[in-house]
Design an enzyme around this catalytic site. Structure first.
Site, short mmCIF file in Angstrom:
data_model
loop_
_atom_site.label_atom_id
_atom_site.label_comp_id
_atom_site.label_asym_id
_atom_site.label_seq_id
_atom_site.Cartn_x
_atom_site.Cartn_y
_atom_site.Cartn_z
N ASP A 1 -15.78 103.37 86.74
CA ASP A 1 -16.80 102.16 86.23
C ASP A 1 -18.32 102.28 85.89
OD1 ASP A 1 -14.22 100.72 86.78
OD2 ASP A 1 -14.60 101.43 89.05
N HIS B 1 -13.03 98.38 93.14
CA HIS B 1 -12.51 98.98 92.22
C HIS B 1 -11.33 98.41 91.56
CE1 HIS B 1 -11.94 101.94 89.10
NE2 HIS B 1 -10.30 102.11 89.20
#
Lengths: 437, 437
Positions: free
Chosen positions: B249, B277
């Site tokens: 990410d 996440h």
């Protein structure tokens, strides 16, 4: 700061904006790709870029010829002056590397290895030029996106396309992986023809647009004859620059000898694969060494060497498919890295490596004008010399002859693709390697 | 010469020869694998070895406890005295690295990266311990074969198994990638439970047999809560040693900011991913910098930052699946390498990296006792400290609170797996990331 010298290549979008109507992919709002499928004789183009209205930094005048970067992707469409920044000032000149079959599994490993710097070193900036097909084009975009997300500092350009005349422009390395795999019912002669046509076209494209000293490694099978077709269609590039990959066979042969001898694989050296990347290949246990000693002095089971060893090396790919459910993409890509490194780093004293190369004045008495795997040494300059001090015995000679005969038959079978007249296909038994059919 | 100190581990075959009748795989004539599926509470064993009758070199007395190497594979069953050889004398002590989901696509990239030396450096010999399932066992053998064929000099041991109590023995790193992917009709709560059970068991196994300072990186989703479950089941290992991977990410966020700003991605620094996440993750554009300047000073389109940027980061995986037909294994494995490197090399001055870590005394006012992605710095000793000098504004606080609330809800949902009573599942909207469902 580094803002001023960065030149977003937005002008390309303007140049090609009319092409958006053909096949336009809007990845995100700020990224646009234009793709124009043209007749094969012309050059299809793909361009992806940061759109101009999103650019926030000062934009210097676009001085570079926009055509030269027509195929860039996303963040790789920016241009960089590496000499202007402290961290990159000492880097080498950008190197252009083309990879065909770029959306396939072998490339999916290989591209990330090249981009990480592990192949060409930590001071070698990389431009990757990915060749795919119309069918694989979206997957190519996916590969380019993953390369973006990997943030490799050395990776400065990525371009994607389906026309080898575009993609091979100025490339210094061409790693030709893409080939049609053998499907059910497809005869070997058919495969030679289908893939031969691909490599004839790619040879012509390399001849037309690649660097005059491009190094070519053919991985797509049947790789020896594909390499021959490719070099015959590229008369302006030295035939010596073309390689057919037999390094995976060499690595597997080393591992099998190590297993048999009960030593770590780094103790096995001087391993030659002779001949064709097929079941006629000859892993040479006469010249190979274990801990510096002749293999036969270490492995006393000579029956195993003569009868089982070669089969084990050849069948490895088939066993892997059976176990793993797919072909050996990871270790194949490692062997491609090994093959490149063997050409760009000096060969260790006394050792050698195998590569399928053009038999032009070879010292072994092998037929001229074919691509045959032989022992090579390199000074690390991208070039190689054949090794002279190798031994032959009757067993080795006989095996080599069989592979030589096969390659001569394959050559006759593709005469229409090498400019040598009418093809006559009298191929012997099917000798495709298991796992590659 | 190196022959004398090599100890083929053939005695293991003798010890386990009766086990061959259970599930025996004869890879080749000279290699045998024995596998005994036992009830879950006991420890299944797998051993693969060079068979004794093929060993040609002098065999020293087997002094090592054979049990300690019960899971080795092929050429990696040999033992080495690295101190006895000139080339390897200066190498560090062998490091044990476990990888779960070892037959999967992410591992297929990651294992070869670790074995090549690019993660831990050129003087760090590696032992890989591959954890799979009964179903994936043959594929694990395939992976081990490809690792053999790659001839990585640093890779000295490979073992494969399906019991975490065997595979995690003495490991210094555990990279927990394997998890059940979300299938059609599977509710998020079900997935939390199924995968939670896997990570509870693996936590217990780490607690029982791993190195007391093992570093654990959880990749299998939902990774934050899986990491929490894992650390709660491993009370004898510092909770600080557990990480949930948010590095992909972070990398994607850097790339999106670079694209928007029209700069190369290496100009983006201080990028934090806060929280889970999941789609509640918070890529922090308040503290991130471009060319050393606050992002908001470079990217003037603040509406884009607030409304589109986060979505672009989150949807990247989904777009990739759409383009590429499979999930982003290559860039995920690159981000795992980045995450490890960030812990074993000093963080560059003034910069930081993101990791999902245990909120025990965090300076940001985030709820304690969850695994939350936050900005970290490391001295390169495997440990980290949270970054203190970060700013918050109302927008960032609100976003962080939402992710915090989600993680607290996930925690209540797995209370039965963390030893905190009865689970209550009141999960908000489905927030699995696209491409991971």
């Amino acid at each position: 700061m580094a803002v001023a010298e960065l030149t977003p290549s937005y002008t390309k979008i303007h140049l090609h904006s009319s092409e958006l109507s053909f096949l336009s992919t809007r990845l995100f709002n700020q990224r646009q790709c234009a793709f124009r499928p043209l007749p094969k004789t012309q050059h299809a183009r793909i361009s992806c870029s940061v759109a101009p209205n999103q650019v926030q930094v000062p934009i210097p005048v676009q001085t570079e010829d926009p055509k030269s970067k027509a195929d860039c992707y996303g963040v790789f469409c920016l241009t960089y002056d590496l000499k202007a920044e402290e961290e990159t000032r000492s880097w080498k000149k950008l190197i252009n590397i083309a990879v065909s079959g770029a959306a396939g599994m072998i490339s999916n490993h290989l591209l990330f290895k090249i981009a990480s710097g592990e192949v060409f070193g930590p001071d070698q900036p990389i431009a990757l030029k990915l060749l795919g097909s119309e069918k694989s084009f979206q997957a190519l975009e996916g590969v380019a996106m993953e390369l973006e997300d990997s943030l490799f500092p050395l990776l400065r350009e990525v371009s994607i396309g389906i026309d080898p005349y575009e993609v091979f422009q100025d490339v210094e390395w061409a790693l030709l992986i893409g080939a049609k795999p053998r499907g059910p019912g497809l005869e070997r002669a058919d495969l030679l023809d289908i893939n031969g046509n691909i490599f004839a076209e790619q040879g012509k494209a390399l001849n037309a647009v690649a660097s005059r000293n491009v190094k070519v490694i053919v991985v797509g099978n049947p790789c020896n004859t594909n390499a021959l077709i490719c070099l015959k269609n590229a008369p302006n590039i030295p035939a010596k620059n073309f390689h057919a990959l037999t390094r995976l066979d060499e690595n597997r042969a080393k591992c099998q000898l190590a297993l048999k001898a009960g030593v770590f694989y780094d103790k096995v050296s001087n391993m030659t694969i002779w001949g064709n990347h097929s079941t006629t290949q000859v892993p040479d246990f006469l010249n190979a060494r274990i801990n510096g000693l002749p293999v036969k002095d270490v492995i006393k089971d000579h029956k195993w060497l003569e009868e089982e060893f070669t089969v084990k090396v050849q069948k490895r790919g088939g066993v892997l498919i059976q176990k793993w459910g797919r072909s050996s993409a990871a270790s194949t890509s490692v062997s491609i890295v090994d093959a490149i490194r063997s050409l760009v780093t000096p060969t260790p004293e006394g050792d050698w490596f195998s590569s399928g190369v053009y038999t032009n004045g070879n010292p072994y008495g092998i037929a001229e004008d074919i691509v045959f795997s032989m022992p090579c040494r390199s000074k690390g300059d991208g070039d190689y010399e054949l090794v002279k001090d190798v031994m032959f015995d009757a067993f080795l000679r006989k095996k080599i002859s069989k592979s030589e005969a096969e390659l001569l038959a394959e050559k006759r079978c593709v005469a229409h693709l090498t400019g040598e007249g009418v093809a006559v296909c009298d191929l012997p038994d099917d000798t495709m390697l298991p796992g590659e059919m």
